[in-house]
Design a protein around this motif. Structure first.
Motif, short mmCIF file in Angstrom:
data_model
loop_
_atom_site.label_atom_id
_atom_site.label_comp_id
_atom_site.label_asym_id
_atom_site.label_seq_id
_atom_site.Cartn_x
_atom_site.Cartn_y
_atom_site.Cartn_z
N CYS A 1 32.68 41.79 36.67
CA CYS A 1 33.62 42.78 37.18
C CYS A 1 34.31 43.45 36.01
O CYS A 1 34.22 43.00 34.86
N LEU A 2 35.00 44.53 36.30
CA LEU A 2 35.76 45.29 35.32
C LEU A 2 37.13 45.55 35.93
O LEU A 2 37.22 46.12 37.02
N VAL A 3 38.19 45.11 35.24
CA VAL A 3 39.52 45.15 35.85
C VAL A 3 40.56 45.73 34.91
O VAL A 3 40.42 45.68 33.68
N GLU A 4 41.62 46.27 35.51
CA GLU A 4 42.80 46.70 34.77
C GLU A 4 43.81 45.54 34.71
O GLU A 4 43.65 44.52 35.39
N PRO A 5 44.88 45.68 33.91
CA PRO A 5 45.81 44.56 33.70
C PRO A 5 46.51 44.04 34.95
O PRO A 5 46.86 42.86 35.03
N GLY A 6 46.74 44.90 35.96
CA GLY A 6 47.50 44.48 37.13
C GLY A 6 46.69 43.83 38.23
O GLY A 6 47.22 43.61 39.32
N VAL A 7 45.43 43.50 37.96
CA VAL A 7 44.61 42.83 38.97
C VAL A 7 44.86 41.33 38.89
O VAL A 7 44.56 40.68 37.87
N SER A 8 45.40 40.76 39.94
CA SER A 8 45.66 39.32 39.98
C SER A 8 44.42 38.57 40.46
O SER A 8 43.47 39.16 41.01
N TYR A 9 44.43 37.26 40.26
CA TYR A 9 43.35 36.43 40.80
C TYR A 9 43.31 36.55 42.33
O TYR A 9 42.24 36.57 42.93
N PHE A 10 44.48 36.62 42.93
CA PHE A 10 44.52 36.83 44.38
C PHE A 10 43.77 38.11 44.76
O PHE A 10 42.94 38.11 45.68
N ALA A 11 44.09 39.20 44.08
CA ALA A 11 43.51 40.49 44.44
C ALA A 11 42.00 40.51 44.22
O ALA A 11 41.25 41.05 45.06
N LEU A 12 41.54 39.95 43.10
CA LEU A 12 40.11 39.95 42.83
C LEU A 12 39.36 39.09 43.84
O LEU A 12 38.29 39.48 44.35
#
Length: 609
Positions: free
Chosen positions: A178-189
């Motif tokens: 995956c590719l994520v920005e800083p505000g992506v939490s484990y919950f959100a992913l």
């Protein structure tokens, strides 16, 4: 559980919120914790506000902030002149450390800004260089126990990257990445992967509200075979301290017609020096985008093994080492002390012991005997992966190895009540982020915690040396010893959790003194921390002194080359730019205790006598 406390926000309303499946549990957890609070929600702040950045007049600050408001919009620039509220895990502050070990008002920002794009991050960095104002980037600020969102230099402007930069940019099912920005939490992913019905796991820490990117960059750990988070990242996008943009790894190679390189999340080093490492636990750049490998879904079986005697400790470590080196153990297992069986019931210490000092070992045993695992001393939580036949074979090997310790006993989830902590480990070790680990914060009123986290070889004699140090110093300073060991084949993270009442200056002073002495004594034996609270960063960095401090001199050379104006997170992980270096900003020896006594955090020339 009825309460006057409102439920925490959900992911539908805030990037930092809880998934709907955890709202009821989160509300209960929040209620338990805040109902024991004796501190007021906020207290009046002293002096002229906001606290100014170093070497900046109020007129200069006001002019600079005005420019920043024009860049970002007024609604994305908050001046930190309001009461400080410690909040709760999902509703924590970004103005200071919610678990303040020094005074609440010591490590505070002058303002908090919320960039929404990489270009806005670049603009903020250029603004900071123009005005020589330090900036302190955070992803979500949930590295609780290590400083939270507090800037090391008071008056810095905090860049909260999470509020508006929280997109999951890509989930590649075929590549399991995956590719994520800083505000992506484990919950959100996790929730996004479930929404898409993909047979992929994330690797989550004990509590799932933190930033996927931020935890990896701080070299945090989880508990599946992908538990070394930085080792499983792949590709970074970084804003350098001069505002330029850098991509590492295969991302440095342009893709077809300007698209991202298709191997950016597939191969880590690319060509030439591998630069990613210098952007972990450093202040050399702002990571605004990160690739992460995901684990393909697989069969799994969690279990717990109990050991009856305190003195079993080195023998347990000796048995773990070959099992881990031979890859028999399926994950990063935890070895915990029986006191955590009491703490994870979410009951306060006073339910078990009301006497002075740490809870005695015989009292721990007495109460543990009434719990599902019985009167044990050490508890090993593990998980195996694969098909049913291979898991059965692995469990037979593990059971036989640990049977060398008299009284060792293996149990499975079906052997224990539904509310036992093992069921939480089942979730965490199969990539499902949870909240259960917050329960031990009910141990004392106004609970906060401070981590001591040395790296120790997976050898019984070395583990015993560190264990003896922390046992003795916890007794000296009157704290309950709550250790968790994350054990691999060659090293283990010996993580000590000092839980203290943040309303008590005496407890804070003792916690700081205990921490200081543990750092010094462990280092004298050759054992250093892998991660620490920002107030102890200078102390820990100074212990890595081989070759006349060659490592720090190397770090300072990089820092001065990349950040000549010293604007990016000065002092983070003990790395000071030339502008601040040698001017009394470092905190060493008993100076944390001095800060708790009200003598200040700034340069020594400005601290009170």
């Amino acid at each position: 559980m009825s309460s006057s406390f409102p439920p925490p926000p959900t992911l539908a309303t805030a990037h930092s919120g809880l998934p709907e499946r955890l709202v009821d549990l989160g509300t209960e957890s929040k209620t338990r914790l805040l109902s024991k609070r004796t501190l007021p929600e906020s207290v009046p702040r002293q002096g002229e506000l906001p606290v100014l950045p170093p070497d900046t007049t109020r007129a200069e600050f006001n002019q600079a902030i005005g420019e920043l408001q024009q860049i970002l919009g007024t609604e994305h620039v908050d001046i930190n002149d309001k009461p400080l509220v410690d909040g709760w895990y999902v509703e924590h502050p970004n103005t200071h450390d919610a678990f303040h070990i020094a005074l609440q008002d010591d490590l505070v920002s002058s303002a908090v800004v919320y960039p929404g794009t990489v270009e806005e991050v670049q603009a903020i960095v250029r603004w900071a260089n123009k005005h020589k104002i330090p900036i302190y980037p955070i992803s979500m600020g949930r590295n609780i126990g290590y400083g939270g969102t507090a800037p090391r230099v008071p008056g810095s402007v905090v860049l909260d990257l999470g509020r508006r930069m929280n997109r999951i940019l890509n989930v590649d099912a075929e590549n399991a990445s995956c590719l994520v920005e800083p505000g992506v939490s484990y919950f959100a992913l996790y929730e996004e992967i479930q929404r898409r019905g993909l047979p992929l796991w994330i690797d989550t820490p004990d509590v799932g509200g933190g930033s996927v990117l931020g935890n990896a960059i701080d070299r945090g750990v989880g508990y599946t075979p992908y538990g070394d988070h930085f080792a499983n990242h792949c590709g970074l996008e970084i804003v350098l301290p001069n505002g330029e943009l850098l991509r590492t790894g295969m991302g440095a190679l342009p893709g077809r017609e300007g698209a991202d390189n298709p191997t950016w999340q597939s191969f880590q080093p690319a060509y030439g020096p591998y630069a990613d490492g210098i952007f972990s636990q450093s202040n050399f750049g702002i990571v605004v985008c990160m690739g992460m490998w995901l684990m393909p879904e697989v069969g799994h079986q969690s279990y717990v093994i109990t050991f009856p005697r305190e003195e079993d400790f080195p023998d347990i470590v000796e048995i773990i080492r070959p099992l881990a080196q031979q890859r028999v153990l399926g994950n990063i297992p935890q070895l915990r002390h029986a006191i955590q069986e009491l703490a994870t019931t979410a009951k306060p210490k006073s339910d078990f012991y009301t006497g002075p000092g740490p809870i005695p070992r015989d009292v721990i045993q007495q109460h543990a005997a009434t719990l599902p695992l019985g009167a044990v001393s050490w508890v090993f939580y593990g998980t195996q992966y694969g098909d049913a036949a291979s898991i059965a074979t692995q469990l037979d090997i593990i059971r036989k190895a640990f049977s060398a310790i008299p009284g060792a006993k293996m149990l499975f989830p079906e052997d224990l009540p539904a509310d036992h902590y093992l069921h939480s480990r089942v979730h965490v070790c199969s990539g499902v982020p949870v909240l259960r680990e917050l329960d031990w914060l009910n141990w004392v009123p106004n609970a906060a915690h401070l981590f001591f986290s040395p790296i120790v070889p997976t050898r019984g004699k070395d583990a015993q040396v560190v264990h003896d140090i922390v046992v003795r110093l916890h007794a000296k300073y009157g704290f309950d010893l709550i250790p968790t060991l994350c054990v691999a084949g060659r090293e283990m993270h010996y993580i000590v959790n000092i839980v203290y009442d943040r309303s008590s200056l005496d407890e804070k002073r003792r916690a700081a003194a205990c921490m200081r002495e543990m750092i010094a004594e462990a280092a004298a034996e050759g054992f250093g921390e892998y991660r620490t609270h920002i107030l102890f960063a200078d102390m820990v960095a100074s212990t890595y002194s081989w070759g006349d401090n060659a490592l720090m001199r190397f770090n300072e050379t990089i820092k001065d080359a990349l950040d000549p104006n010293g604007i990016l997170a000065p002092g983070r992980n003990g790395i000071w730019p030339r502008r601040f270096r040698g001017k009394g900003w470092e905190i060493l020896g008993s100076e944390v205790e001095d800060a708790i006594a009200g003598r200040g955090i700034g340069p020594k020339s400005e601290r009170k006598a």
